[in-house]
Motif scaffolding. Structure first.
Motif, mmCIF file in Angstrom:
data_model
loop_
_atom_site.group_PDB
_atom_site.id
_atom_site.type_symbol
_atom_site.label_atom_id
_atom_site.label_comp_id
_atom_site.label_asym_id
_atom_site.label_seq_id
_atom_site.Cartn_x
_atom_site.Cartn_y
_atom_site.Cartn_z
ATOM 1 N N GLU A 37 0.835 -1.195 0.000
ATOM 2 C CA GLU A 37 0.000 0.000 0.000
ATOM 3 C C GLU A 37 0.880 1.260 0.000
ATOM 4 N N THR A 38 1.886 1.272 0.832
ATOM 5 C CA THR A 38 2.745 2.446 0.931
ATOM 6 C C THR A 38 3.529 2.674 -0.355
ATOM 7 N N ALA A 39 4.061 1.589 -0.916
ATOM 8 C CA ALA A 39 4.820 1.723 -2.163
ATOM 9 C C ALA A 39 3.919 2.259 -3.273
ATOM 10 N N TRP A 40 2.682 1.788 -3.305
ATOM 11 C CA TRP A 40 1.745 2.269 -4.322
ATOM 12 C C TRP A 40 1.458 3.758 -4.134
ATOM 13 N N GLN A 41 1.262 4.182 -2.897
ATOM 14 C CA GLN A 41 1.002 5.598 -2.614
ATOM 15 C C GLN A 41 2.186 6.472 -3.032
ATOM 16 N N LEU A 42 3.407 5.990 -2.784
ATOM 17 C CA LEU A 42 4.587 6.759 -3.175
ATOM 18 C C LEU A 42 4.745 6.795 -4.694
ATOM 19 N N THR A 43 4.366 5.713 -5.348
ATOM 20 C CA THR A 43 4.416 5.703 -6.813
ATOM 21 C C THR A 43 3.431 6.728 -7.371
ATOM 22 N N ILE A 44 2.253 6.769 -6.815
ATOM 23 C CA ILE A 44 1.261 7.763 -7.248
ATOM 24 C C ILE A 44 1.730 9.169 -6.883
ATOM 25 N N LEU A 45 2.435 9.288 -5.785
ATOM 26 C CA LEU A 45 2.953 10.593 -5.364
ATOM 27 C C LEU A 45 3.920 11.159 -6.401
ATOM 28 N N LEU A 46 4.628 10.300 -7.130
ATOM 29 C CA LEU A 46 5.546 10.783 -8.155
ATOM 30 C C LEU A 46 4.835 11.586 -9.233
ATOM 31 N N THR A 47 3.575 11.305 -9.459
ATOM 32 C CA THR A 47 2.821 12.070 -10.443
ATOM 33 C C THR A 47 2.362 13.409 -9.871
ATOM 34 N N THR A 48 2.489 13.587 -8.580
ATOM 35 C CA THR A 48 2.115 14.786 -7.809
ATOM 36 C C THR A 48 0.627 15.095 -7.876
ATOM 37 N N CYS A 49 -0.191 14.126 -8.295
ATOM 38 C CA CYS A 49 -1.631 14.400 -8.356
ATOM 39 C C CYS A 49 -2.277 14.320 -6.974
ATOM 40 N N ASN A 50 -1.677 13.599 -6.044
ATOM 41 C CA ASN A 50 -2.252 13.484 -4.705
ATOM 42 C C ASN A 50 -1.245 13.882 -3.636
ATOM 43 N N PHE A 51 -0.437 14.853 -3.932
ATOM 44 C CA PHE A 51 0.647 15.238 -3.038
ATOM 45 C C PHE A 51 0.189 15.524 -1.599
ATOM 46 N N PHE A 104 12.048 13.068 -1.722
ATOM 47 C CA PHE A 104 11.444 12.037 -2.577
ATOM 48 C C PHE A 104 10.897 12.641 -3.863
ATOM 49 N N LEU A 105 10.183 13.732 -3.747
ATOM 50 C CA LEU A 105 9.623 14.389 -4.934
ATOM 51 C C LEU A 105 10.725 14.969 -5.825
ATOM 52 N N LEU A 106 11.719 15.559 -5.217
ATOM 53 C CA LEU A 106 12.811 16.143 -5.990
ATOM 54 C C LEU A 106 13.555 15.066 -6.772
ATOM 55 N N ILE A 107 13.964 14.013 -6.099
ATOM 56 C CA ILE A 107 14.687 12.925 -6.760
ATOM 57 C C ILE A 107 13.771 12.197 -7.742
ATOM 58 N N GLY A 108 12.561 11.944 -7.324
ATOM 59 C CA GLY A 108 11.636 11.199 -8.169
ATOM 60 C C GLY A 108 11.263 11.916 -9.441
ATOM 61 N N THR A 109 10.885 13.182 -9.328
ATOM 62 C CA THR A 109 10.427 13.892 -10.520
ATOM 63 C C THR A 109 11.570 14.329 -11.415
ATOM 64 N N LEU A 110 12.698 14.659 -10.849
ATOM 65 C CA LEU A 110 13.798 15.135 -11.683
ATOM 66 C C LEU A 110 14.634 14.012 -12.276
ATOM 67 N N PHE A 111 14.769 12.905 -11.571
ATOM 68 C CA PHE A 111 15.669 11.852 -12.038
ATOM 69 C C PHE A 111 14.948 10.566 -12.414
ATOM 70 N N LEU A 112 14.134 10.060 -11.514
ATOM 71 C CA LEU A 112 13.514 8.759 -11.740
ATOM 72 C C LEU A 112 12.544 8.780 -12.925
ATOM 73 N N LEU A 113 11.687 9.776 -12.989
ATOM 74 C CA LEU A 113 10.742 9.845 -14.100
ATOM 75 C C LEU A 113 11.452 10.080 -15.433
ATOM 76 N N ASN A 114 12.530 10.857 -15.415
ATOM 77 C CA ASN A 114 13.299 11.058 -16.642
ATOM 78 C C ASN A 114 13.991 9.761 -17.068
ATOM 79 N N LEU A 115 14.452 8.988 -16.112
ATOM 80 C CA LEU A 115 15.075 7.704 -16.420
ATOM 81 C C LEU A 115 14.057 6.740 -17.022
#
Length: 86
Positions: free
Chosen positions: A1-15, A36-47
């Motif tokens: 559940e937590t991993a799913w919430q963090l994955t959705i958080l990467l989209t910033t729709c439910n921040f 988490f948002l900084l690393i996720g949105t700038l690096f992980l999503l681009n990767l």
């Protein structure tokens, strides 16, 4: 559940919905969510985007090579038929 919430958080729709329960119990949670948002949105999503684009590019190249090979075979066969007939 937590991993799913963090994955959705990467989209910033439910921040705020994801962050607020942790933030109310500990104000320092903002550091985690900010990092988490900084690393996720700038690096992980681009990767992830780069991997998808490269896979698509490879697929397009494979289709082009297949199409080119088919055309060459078809033209050779047509030439041989024309050559044998006349």
């Amino acid at each position: 559940e937590t991993a799913w919430q963090l994955t959705i958080l990467l989209t910033t729709c439910n921040f705020p919905d994801v962050m607020m329960p942790a933030y109310t119990s500990s104000r320092s949670a903002i550091l985690f969510f900010g990092a988490f948002l900084l690393i996720g949105t700038l690096f992980l999503l681009n990767l992830i985007l780069a991997v998808v684009v490269n896979a698509h590019k490879e697929q397009v190249e494979a289709v082009q090579q297949s199409t080119t090979a088919f055309r060459e075979r078809s033209l050779r066969q047509a030439y041989l038929i024309l050559q044998a007939g006349g």
